[in-house]
Motif scaffolding. Structure first.
Motif, PDB file in Angstrom:
ATOM      1  N   ILE A 161       1.141  -0.824  -0.469  1.00  0.00           N
ATOM      2  CA  ILE A 161      -0.325   0.194   0.093  1.00  0.00           C
ATOM      3  C   ILE A 161       1.008   0.812  -0.282  1.00  0.00           C
ATOM      4  O   ILE A 161       1.711   1.400   0.350  1.00  0.00           O
ATOM      5  CB  ILE A 161      -0.966   0.281   1.408  1.00  0.00           C
ATOM      6  CG1 ILE A 161      -1.706  -0.625   1.116  1.00  0.00           C
ATOM      7  CG2 ILE A 161      -1.898   1.631   1.313  1.00  0.00           C
ATOM      8  CD1 ILE A 161      -2.856  -1.167   3.000  1.00  0.00           C
ATOM      9  N   VAL A 162       0.422   1.776  -0.665  1.00  0.00           N
ATOM     10  CA  VAL A 162       1.521   3.339  -1.225  1.00  0.00           C
ATOM     11  C   VAL A 162       0.523   4.535  -0.765  1.00  0.00           C
ATOM     12  O   VAL A 162      -0.324   4.717  -0.971  1.00  0.00           O
ATOM     13  CB  VAL A 162       1.989   3.665  -2.853  1.00  0.00           C
ATOM     14  CG1 VAL A 162       3.085   4.108  -2.435  1.00  0.00           C
ATOM     15  CG2 VAL A 162       2.580   1.866  -2.940  1.00  0.00           C
ATOM     16  N   LEU A 163       1.460   5.250   0.511  1.00  0.00           N
ATOM     17  CA  LEU A 163       0.169   6.492   0.619  1.00  0.00           C
ATOM     18  C   LEU A 163       1.301   7.774  -0.224  1.00  0.00           C
ATOM     19  O   LEU A 163       2.333   8.044   0.025  1.00  0.00           O
ATOM     20  CB  LEU A 163       0.376   6.483   2.678  1.00  0.00           C
ATOM     21  CG  LEU A 163      -0.337   5.753   3.138  1.00  0.00           C
ATOM     22  CD1 LEU A 163      -0.126   5.909   4.180  1.00  0.00           C
ATOM     23  CD2 LEU A 163      -1.805   6.052   2.628  1.00  0.00           C
ATOM     24  N   ASP A 164      -0.576   8.219  -0.450  1.00  0.00           N
ATOM     25  CA  ASP A 164       0.212   9.587  -1.104  1.00  0.00           C
ATOM     26  C   ASP A 164       1.604  10.234  -1.589  1.00  0.00           C
ATOM     27  O   ASP A 164       1.654  11.266  -1.967  1.00  0.00           O
ATOM     28  CB  ASP A 164       0.923  10.778   0.062  1.00  0.00           C
ATOM     29  CG  ASP A 164       0.852  12.085  -0.188  1.00  0.00           C
ATOM     30  OD1 ASP A 164      -0.713  12.504  -0.157  1.00  0.00           O
ATOM     31  OD2 ASP A 164       1.406  12.839   0.306  1.00  0.00           O
ATOM     32  N   GLN A 165       2.113   9.025  -2.460  1.00  0.00           N
ATOM     33  CA  GLN A 165       3.790   9.311  -3.401  1.00  0.00           C
ATOM     34  C   GLN A 165       3.019   8.520  -4.808  1.00  0.00           C
ATOM     35  O   GLN A 165       3.537   7.294  -4.836  1.00  0.00           O
ATOM     36  CB  GLN A 165       4.919   9.347  -3.170  1.00  0.00           C
ATOM     37  CG  GLN A 165       5.549  10.078  -3.355  1.00  0.00           C
ATOM     38  CD  GLN A 165       6.993   9.517  -2.951  1.00  0.00           C
ATOM     39  OE1 GLN A 165       8.051   9.282  -3.204  1.00  0.00           O
ATOM     40  NE2 GLN A 165       7.257  10.514  -2.450  1.00  0.00           N
ATOM     41  N   GLU A 166       3.120   9.162  -5.809  1.00  0.00           N
ATOM     42  CA  GLU A 166       2.797   8.569  -6.968  1.00  0.00           C
ATOM     43  C   GLU A 166       3.728   7.914  -7.495  1.00  0.00           C
ATOM     44  O   GLU A 166       3.701   6.951  -7.977  1.00  0.00           O
ATOM     45  CB  GLU A 166       1.712   9.529  -7.805  1.00  0.00           C
ATOM     46  CG  GLU A 166       0.380  10.240  -6.979  1.00  0.00           C
ATOM     47  CD  GLU A 166      -0.783  10.418  -8.191  1.00  0.00           C
ATOM     48  OE1 GLU A 166      -0.194  11.272  -9.564  1.00  0.00           O
ATOM     49  OE2 GLU A 166      -1.804  10.530  -8.361  1.00  0.00           O
ATOM     50  N   ARG A 167       4.950   9.000  -7.365  1.00  0.00           N
ATOM     51  CA  ARG A 167       5.618   8.485  -8.408  1.00  0.00           C
ATOM     52  C   ARG A 167       6.538   7.100  -8.102  1.00  0.00           C
ATOM     53  O   ARG A 167       7.059   6.236  -8.608  1.00  0.00           O
ATOM     54  CB  ARG A 167       7.235   9.785  -7.929  1.00  0.00           C
ATOM     55  CG  ARG A 167       8.302   8.919  -8.366  1.00  0.00           C
ATOM     56  CD  ARG A 167       8.951  10.087  -8.264  1.00  0.00           C
ATOM     57  NE  ARG A 167      10.567   9.649  -8.215  1.00  0.00           N
ATOM     58  CZ  ARG A 167      11.588  10.480  -7.863  1.00  0.00           C
ATOM     59  NH1 ARG A 167      11.718  11.704  -8.047  1.00  0.00           N
ATOM     60  NH2 ARG A 167      13.300   9.686  -7.400  1.00  0.00           N
TER      61      ARG A 167
END
Length: 420
Positions: free
Chosen positions: A252-258
């Motif tokens: 799960i990646v929070l807040d950073q699209e890169r």
């Protein structure tokens, strides 16, 4: 004492901070249902919050709350990512159910191993807490793994830890800290010794995989992993190492699209999910983070609201066998032909007890031989209060009375000035 009532509509959140003074704030659920980071609030029960607390109380169906005391930045948020967080939990629960069914048929399977990643101050620890609490409320027994050495949510800063979550976190004090598995890293960022960090991560992963293989309920419940906010270059490599070591199923990646796009590109065989951070996340300054670390260590010795009574006593210098992990790196030209840079990062350097140890935290290792120090877990931590080189005595602060249980110690970079 200021008293104020707040009426929340469905899918809203009351956010507030407790002013950093000596005062406390009481919160009471008057009507309806509400939860804090996944833990349900009991009706008409006062919950006390202490200076520095950042609180978000969410309701799915609407509720009335009463606050007693002085708070800062108090407001009702109508936009929250909680529905997305609940959907994520529902997907994980489906995977757990599937694992449960497989295990009952005698298959070798396990529940989801989930890793939460993202830069600093985006709410990774909070999301882990929500997912773990929701899992426990479904009757699961997930394992929480904390790899954020800067924060040390399970033990103290400078460590990585794991614990079996058997009941929801208490509103004020978090998860029960019974029998955690703790490894000492000794620094506040993995960048200080990436080689050692990766070795400890691998060791932690294999220990947890053994635990899951032995216990069906734990195996079906899976793992939730909290990571550091170090996500670029070496930090990114470290995240991919964690994913590999723990055989992660969901990131799960929070807040950073890169970061999300990089992980989708580089690890196509793992499910990667992007989630927004909550608007209530507050980015702390460096001074605030340092103060939070000190508070964490003080809590280890003195307790948070339940007062512990730590012991300070003198120990002969001859009792201690102290080692530091990692030696200063040599330039390539000075190295023996068969030696690699990594060898320096894991080299055991004996440390003579002396004045330079003052205020340093020493990890009490469960290793029986120095060569096991690298990967042995720890029994606890002592703080060096004073060193008398004339009498050859070391005064220490310890959570338990003397004698100290072991003779092998690891010197950490972590320092604590005991002002209690």
């Amino acid at each position: 004492m200021a008293e104020k009532e707040f009426k929340l509509e469905q899918d809203c959140e009351l956010r507030f901070e407790v002013e950093t003074k000596k005062e406390t704030v009481d919160l009471k659920l008057i009507s309806g249902k509400a939860e804090m980071f996944g833990t349900e609030l009991a009706p008409d029960k006062p919950y006390t919050f202490y200076p520095g607390a950042k609180v978000a109380v969410y309701t799915w169906h609407g509720c009335t709350l009463k606050l007693t005391g002085n708070t800062e930045g108090t407001y009702i948020a109508k936009e929250t990512p909680m529905v997305m967080y609940l959907n994520t939990h529902a997907c994980l629960e489906r995977l757990r159910k599937h694992a449960d069914e497989g295990l009952s048929r005698g298959e070798k399977t396990r529940g989801p191993v989930t890793m939460v990643v993202g830069p600093g101050a985006v709410g990774k620890s909070t999301l882990c807490r929500i997912l773990l609490n929701y899992g426990v409320r479904m009757g699961r027994r997930p394992i929480f793994v904390d790899l954020d050495v800067g924060q040390g949510a399970i033990s103290i800063p400078g460590t990585i830890g794991a614990l079996l979550v058997e009941r929801a976190a208490s509103v004020g004090e978090g998860f029960s800290q019974e029998a955690p598995l703790v490894y000492t890293f000794g620094h506040l960022t993995p960048a200080s010794n990436p080689t050692l960090y990766n070795i400890l991560v691998s060791r932690m992963a294999s220990t947890i995989q053994e635990k899951m293989a032995r216990n069906r309920k734990v195996a079906a419940s899976g793992v939730v992993i909290n990571t550091c906010g170090w996500v670029k270059d070496e930090g990114y490599k470290s995240l991919t190492h964690v994913a590999q070591a723990f055989e992660v199923d969901v990131i799960i990646v929070l807040d950073q699209e890169r970061l999300y796009n990089e992980l989708v590109r580089d690890i196509p065989f793992i499910k990667v999910v992007f989630l927004p951070k909550s608007g209530g996340v507050v980015e702390g300054t460096q001074a605030m983070r340092a103060a939070a670390r000190d508070d964490r260590i003080r809590e280890y010795y003195y307790g948070l609201h339940t007062k512990y009574h730590p012991h300070s006593f003198e120990v002969k210098m001859s009792h201690f066998q102290i080692y530091k992990i990692g030696a200063p790196a040599l330039p390539d030209s000075c190295m023996p032909a068969d030696m690699k840079v990594d060898d320096h990062m894991t080299k055991l350097v004996p440390v003579e007890p002396g004045v330079k140890l003052k205020h340093h935290i020493l990890a009490v290792s469960l290793a029986n031989e120095p060569e096991d120090l690298l990967t042995a877990n720890v029994a606890g931590f002592i703080c060096v209060l004073d060193v008398d080189e004339e009498t050859k005595m070391v005064k220490v602060l310890s959570p338990q009375p003397k004698p100290l249980p072991k003779k092998l110690y690891i010197l950490t970079d972590i320092q604590f000035m005991d002002s209690s």
